[in-house]
Motif scaffolding. Structure first.
Motif, PDB file in Angstrom:
ATOM      1  N   LYS A  12       9.409 -12.399  -4.539  1.00 42.00           N
ATOM      2  CA  LYS A  12       9.710 -12.106  -5.948  1.00 42.00           C
ATOM      3  C   LYS A  12       8.508 -11.531  -6.691  1.00 42.00           C
ATOM      4  N   GLN A  13       7.663 -10.769  -6.010  1.00 38.15           N
ATOM      5  CA  GLN A  13       6.485 -10.177  -6.639  1.00 38.15           C
ATOM      6  C   GLN A  13       6.711  -8.688  -6.876  1.00 38.15           C
ATOM      7  N   PRO A  14       6.314  -8.155  -8.042  1.00 40.47           N
ATOM      8  CA  PRO A  14       6.580  -6.749  -8.371  1.00 40.47           C
ATOM      9  C   PRO A  14       5.998  -5.753  -7.370  1.00 40.47           C
ATOM     10  N   LEU A  15       4.872  -6.096  -6.731  1.00 37.98           N
ATOM     11  CA  LEU A  15       4.262  -5.136  -5.811  1.00 37.98           C
ATOM     12  C   LEU A  15       5.153  -4.823  -4.615  1.00 37.98           C
ATOM     13  N   TYR A  16       6.187  -5.662  -4.356  1.00 44.04           N
ATOM     14  CA  TYR A  16       7.099  -5.418  -3.244  1.00 44.04           C
ATOM     15  C   TYR A  16       8.363  -4.665  -3.665  1.00 44.04           C
ATOM     16  N   ALA A  17       8.510  -4.352  -4.946  1.00 40.91           N
ATOM     17  CA  ALA A  17       9.731  -3.677  -5.420  1.00 40.91           C
ATOM     18  C   ALA A  17       9.687  -2.194  -5.060  1.00 40.91           C
ATOM     19  N   ALA A  18      10.771  -1.697  -4.466  1.00 37.82           N
ATOM     20  CA  ALA A  18      10.825  -0.283  -4.073  1.00 37.82           C
ATOM     21  C   ALA A  18      10.911   0.603  -5.307  1.00 37.82           C
ATOM     22  N   PRO A  19      10.071   1.637  -5.421  1.00 40.06           N
ATOM     23  CA  PRO A  19      10.142   2.570  -6.555  1.00 40.06           C
ATOM     24  C   PRO A  19      11.449   3.365  -6.512  1.00 40.06           C
ATOM     25  N   PRO A  20      11.948   3.785  -7.670  1.00 41.04           N
ATOM     26  CA  PRO A  20      13.193   4.575  -7.698  1.00 41.04           C
ATOM     27  C   PRO A  20      13.118   5.831  -6.837  1.00 41.04           C
ATOM     28  N   SER A  21      11.945   6.462  -6.769  1.00 39.42           N
ATOM     29  CA  SER A  21      11.838   7.693  -5.977  1.00 39.42           C
ATOM     30  C   SER A  21      12.111   7.439  -4.500  1.00 39.42           C
ATOM     31  N   LEU A  22      11.725   6.274  -3.997  1.00 42.18           N
ATOM     32  CA  LEU A  22      12.019   5.917  -2.609  1.00 42.18           C
ATOM     33  C   LEU A  22      13.525   5.701  -2.433  1.00 42.18           C
ATOM     34  N   SER A  23      14.136   4.987  -3.362  1.00 41.61           N
ATOM     35  CA  SER A  23      15.580   4.732  -3.282  1.00 41.61           C
ATOM     36  C   SER A  23      16.370   6.028  -3.301  1.00 41.61           C
ATOM     37  N   TYR A  60       0.842  -1.211   0.000  1.00 42.50           N
ATOM     38  CA  TYR A  60       0.000   0.000   0.000  1.00 42.50           C
ATOM     39  C   TYR A  60       0.871   1.251   0.000  1.00 42.50           C
ATOM     40  N   LEU A  61       1.893   1.284   0.869  1.00 45.40           N
ATOM     41  CA  LEU A  61       2.786   2.441   0.921  1.00 45.40           C
ATOM     42  C   LEU A  61       3.548   2.596  -0.391  1.00 45.40           C
ATOM     43  N   LEU A  62       4.019   1.483  -0.943  1.00 39.76           N
ATOM     44  CA  LEU A  62       4.778   1.554  -2.200  1.00 39.76           C
ATOM     45  C   LEU A  62       3.897   2.026  -3.351  1.00 39.76           C
ATOM     46  N   ALA A  63       2.632   1.620  -3.350  1.00 39.89           N
ATOM     47  CA  ALA A  63       1.710   2.085  -4.399  1.00 39.89           C
ATOM     48  C   ALA A  63       1.525   3.594  -4.317  1.00 39.89           C
ATOM     49  N   ALA A  64       1.425   4.119  -3.095  1.00 42.80           N
ATOM     50  CA  ALA A  64       1.288   5.570  -2.922  1.00 42.80           C
ATOM     51  C   ALA A  64       2.565   6.282  -3.366  1.00 42.80           C
ATOM     52  N   ILE A  65       3.715   5.700  -3.046  1.00 47.42           N
ATOM     53  CA  ILE A  65       4.991   6.296  -3.444  1.00 47.42           C
ATOM     54  C   ILE A  65       5.122   6.312  -4.965  1.00 47.42           C
ATOM     55  N   ARG A  66       4.703   5.233  -5.624  1.00 45.54           N
ATOM     56  CA  ARG A  66       4.733   5.206  -7.094  1.00 45.54           C
ATOM     57  C   ARG A  66       3.832   6.286  -7.672  1.00 45.54           C
ATOM     58  N   MET A  67       2.672   6.475  -7.075  1.00 39.76           N
ATOM     59  CA  MET A  67       1.723   7.475  -7.559  1.00 39.76           C
ATOM     60  C   MET A  67       2.338   8.870  -7.504  1.00 39.76           C
ATOM     61  N   VAL A  68       3.017   9.163  -6.412  1.00 39.34           N
ATOM     62  CA  VAL A  68       3.675  10.462  -6.267  1.00 39.34           C
ATOM     63  C   VAL A  68       4.875  10.556  -7.208  1.00 39.34           C
ATOM     64  N   GLY A  69       5.647   9.476  -7.312  1.00 42.01           N
ATOM     65  CA  GLY A  69       6.858   9.478  -8.128  1.00 42.01           C
ATOM     66  C   GLY A  69       6.601   9.688  -9.605  1.00 42.01           C
ATOM     67  N   CYS A 128       0.009  12.571  -8.663  1.00 47.26           N
ATOM     68  CA  CYS A 128      -0.660  13.307  -7.590  1.00 47.26           C
ATOM     69  C   CYS A 128       0.373  13.691  -6.537  1.00 47.26           C
ATOM     70  N   PRO A 129       0.339  14.905  -6.000  1.00 45.97           N
ATOM     71  CA  PRO A 129       1.302  15.299  -4.961  1.00 45.97           C
ATOM     72  C   PRO A 129       1.072  14.526  -3.654  1.00 45.97           C
ATOM     73  N   ALA A 130       2.124  14.414  -2.875  1.00 49.80           N
ATOM     74  CA  ALA A 130       2.050  13.668  -1.616  1.00 49.80           C
ATOM     75  C   ALA A 130       0.957  14.215  -0.704  1.00 49.80           C
ATOM     76  N   GLU A 131       0.846  15.531  -0.614  1.00 51.71           N
ATOM     77  CA  GLU A 131      -0.153  16.136   0.267  1.00 51.71           C
ATOM     78  C   GLU A 131      -1.565  15.712  -0.129  1.00 51.71           C
ATOM     79  N   ASP A 132      -1.822  15.657  -1.431  1.00 50.26           N
ATOM     80  CA  ASP A 132      -3.163  15.295  -1.901  1.00 50.26           C
ATOM     81  C   ASP A 132      -3.441  13.808  -1.707  1.00 50.26           C
ATOM     82  N   VAL A 133      -2.436  12.964  -1.928  1.00 48.64           N
ATOM     83  CA  VAL A 133      -2.619  11.526  -1.694  1.00 48.64           C
ATOM     84  C   VAL A 133      -2.961  11.280  -0.231  1.00 48.64           C
TER      85      VAL A 133
END
Length: 286
Positions: A256-267, A200-209, A213-218
Motif C-alpha cells: 500500500k505504498q505510493p512508490l509501487y503504484a503504476a503510472p497512468p502512462s504505463l497502464s 526504480y522502473l516506475l520512477a523512470a516511467i513517471r519521469m517520461v510520462g 525527459c524523453p525515454a531515450e535520454d533517461v
C-alpha cells in the motif's frame, strides 16, 4: 543431499520464461518435459528453443553437438498428466494469480507424492499459491530472471509451510545442477530484486510520462551516469510492460505504498497492447 535427486524436470508454459527455463535445464543435462496449452505450441515451442540455442552456437557458447543433445532432451506435450513422473515441476505461466492457483491445484492432483512444485512468480506470495494444493510443504518459489539461460541469479522463496529439506534440495539444484547463484529470500511480494527494481522502473516511467525527459535520454543518462548496462525504459520493455504492471499491482496490494503504484502512462501502453520488445513497441520501437 545429492543434487542427482532432481533429474526429471517439468516446465508448464512456453512463453519467454518457460522456454528459457526448459532450455537451461536441457543444456545442463536434465530430462525436460515442457507442457503447453495449445496444439500449435507443440511445434512453435521447440522452434523457439532451437533458435535460441542456435544463437548460442553462433556466439561460440555451445557446440552444434551440445545444441542437438539439449534439443533431444526436451519433449513437448499438451497433457499435464504427462508430468506425473517429474521430480520437479516449474510453473511459468503468465503473472495472473487465479491462473497460477488453478494450475497448481491441477498439478497437485497430477504429480507424484515426492514431486516438488515450484512457481516462477515475480511478485505473488508463495504461501498464498501453496494453499491451492494439499502439499504446501512441497511448494516453493523458484524465480528465474530473463533470459533464463544467461542470467546468473535464482531467487529461492520458501513458503511458510515449505519443508526445510525441500528448500535445501531446490537450492542445491539451482546452485550445482543449474550452475546458478541462488539466494534464499523471504516470502513477501517482489522478493528482493523486484521489490527494489520496480520502484526504480516506475520512477523512470513517471519521469517520461510527465514530459520531464524523453525515454531515450533517461536511458542514456542511467547507462552513462550510473554504468547500468541498460536504461530503465529499455529494461522495462525487455521485461514486458504487462509484467511490470502486474508486479507493481502485486507490490501495491501488499505494501500500500505510493512508490509501487503504476503510472497512468504505463497502464495506457498495456491497454493498447504496446508491451515492449515482445510486441515491437513500448517506450521504444523494435
Amino acid at each position: 543431499m545429492s543434487t542427482n535427486e532432481i533429474a526429471r524436470v517439468g516446465v508448464v508454459g512456453s512463453g519467454t520464461m518457460g522456454a528459457g527455463i526448459a532450455e537451461l535445464c536441457a543444456t545442463r543435462g536434465l530430462d525436460v518435459r515442457l507442457a503447453v496449452s495449445r496444439e500449435s505450441s507443440l511445434t512453435s515451442a521447440p522452434r523457439k528453443i532451437a533458435a535460441s540455442l542456435g544463437r548460442r552456437v553462433d556466439k561460440g557458447k555451445l557446440t552444434p553437438a551440445e545444441r542437438d543433445a539439449a534439443l533431444a532432451r526436451i519433449t513437448v506435450r499438451t497433457d499435464l498428466a504427462e508430468l506425473a513422473d517429474r521430480d520437479l515441476i516449474i510453473e511459468a505461466v503468465p503473472e495472473d494469480e487465479q491462473l497460477k492457483l488453478g494450475l497448481l491445484a491441477t498439478l497437485d492432483k497430477v504429480a507424484g507424492d515426492d514431486t516438488v512444485l515450484a512457481s516462477t512468480t515475480s511478485a505473488i506470495a508463495i504461501t498464498r499459491l501453496a494453499a491451492a494444493t494439499a502439499r504446501p510443504e512441497r511448494v516453493i518459489g523458484l524465480h528465474f530472471f530473463n533470459p533464463a539461460p544467461a542470467m546468473r541469479l535464482v531467487e529461492v522463496v520458501p513458503a511458510l509451510p515449505t519443508a526445510a529439506e525441500v528448500t535445501e534440495r531446490v537450492t542445491a539444484f539451482a546452485e550445482h545442477t543449474l550452475d546458478r547463484e541462488a539466494v534464499v529470500v523471504a516470502d513477501q511480494s517482489g522478493f528482493v530484486v523486484n521489490a527494489l527494481l520496480i520502484p526504480y522502473l516506475l520512477a523512470a516511467i513517471r519521469m517520461v510520462g510527465t514530459g520531464y525527459c524523453p525515454a531515450e535520454d533517461v536511458d542514456r543518462a542511467m547507462e552513462l551516469g550510473c554504468a547500468h548496462p541498460m536504461g530503465p525504459l529499455r529494461l522495462a520493455d525487455l521485461i514486458g510492460l504487462d509484467v511490470v504492471a502486474a508486479i507493481a499491482a502485486a507490490l501495491h496490494e501488499e505494501f500500500k505504498q505510493p512508490l509501487y503504484a503504476a503510472p497512468p502512462s504505463l497502464s495506457r501502453l498495456v491497454e493498447a497492447g504496446h508491451l515492449g520488445r515482445k510486441t515491437g513497441r513500448g517506450f521504444h520501437t523494435y
